[in-house]
Design a protein around this motif. Structure first.
Motif, PDB file in Angstrom:
ATOM      1  N   ALA A 166       0.832  -1.208   0.000  1.00  0.00           N
ATOM      2  CA  ALA A 166       0.000   0.000   0.000  1.00  0.00           C
ATOM      3  C   ALA A 166       0.864   1.255   0.000  1.00  0.00           C
ATOM      4  O   ALA A 166       0.567   2.222  -0.711  1.00  0.00           O
ATOM      5  N   VAL A 167       1.941   1.255   0.776  1.00  0.00           N
ATOM      6  CA  VAL A 167       2.852   2.410   0.823  1.00  0.00           C
ATOM      7  C   VAL A 167       3.449   2.669  -0.560  1.00  0.00           C
ATOM      8  O   VAL A 167       3.488   3.809  -1.024  1.00  0.00           O
ATOM      9  N   VAL A 168       3.890   1.613  -1.222  1.00  0.00           N
ATOM     10  CA  VAL A 168       4.476   1.764  -2.562  1.00  0.00           C
ATOM     11  C   VAL A 168       3.446   2.336  -3.533  1.00  0.00           C
ATOM     12  O   VAL A 168       3.741   3.260  -4.297  1.00  0.00           O
ATOM     13  N   HIS A 169       2.239   1.828  -3.487  1.00  0.00           N
ATOM     14  CA  HIS A 169       1.190   2.324  -4.389  1.00  0.00           C
ATOM     15  C   HIS A 169       0.837   3.777  -4.077  1.00  0.00           C
ATOM     16  O   HIS A 169       0.620   4.582  -4.985  1.00  0.00           O
ATOM     17  N   MET A 170       0.779   4.131  -2.803  1.00  0.00           N
ATOM     18  CA  MET A 170       0.492   5.516  -2.417  1.00  0.00           C
ATOM     19  C   MET A 170       1.617   6.451  -2.863  1.00  0.00           C
ATOM     20  O   MET A 170       1.363   7.552  -3.353  1.00  0.00           O
TER      21      MET A 170
END
Length: 126
Positions: A45-49
């Protein structure tokens, strides 16, 4: 938000081989795997954000370049750092860590904006 063919940290290597797989209680192994799965999902999720954030900052960079605005905006950056520190405190996250993280991101954004400005200012070849 999982990816089926991405290696995860909950493979039997690492902890099991370092401490002796037979010595680890299966319930502990199961709990460790569950927690690591959660960490892996959060990392994804962090990477996508971050990817979404950089898409937006790329658009800002193009807008700035078209209007000859400077790549950096120290006033906005200071406001963002102050805001992120407050968010971190409310979330029980170390504000100094949050500030370091944001400074790293800001430096990368400025680097992108400088490159966009250079590319925009360069005469078209052809």
């Amino acid at each position: 938000m999982t990816t089926s063919n991405t290696p995860t940290s909950n493979t039997p290597t690492g902890d099991a081989t370092a401490t002796g797989a037979a010595a680890v209680d299966p319930a502990v192994r199961e709990e460790l795997a569950r927690l690591r799965d959660s960490i892996d999902n959060i990392d994804a999720a962090v990477v996508h954000m971050l990817a979404e954030r950089f898409k937006a900052t790329q658009q800002v960079g193009h807008l700035k370049a078209r209007h000859q605005l400077p790549p950096a905006d120290p006033t906005r950056e200071a406001r963002q750092i102050e805001r992120l520190r407050a968010l971190a405190e409310n979330a029980k996250l170390d504000p100094a860590f949050a500030e370091k993280f944001l400074n790293f991101i800001i430096a990368e954004v400025i680097r992108h904006h400088e490159r966009i400005a250079d590319d925009t200012a360069a005469p078209a070849s052809g």
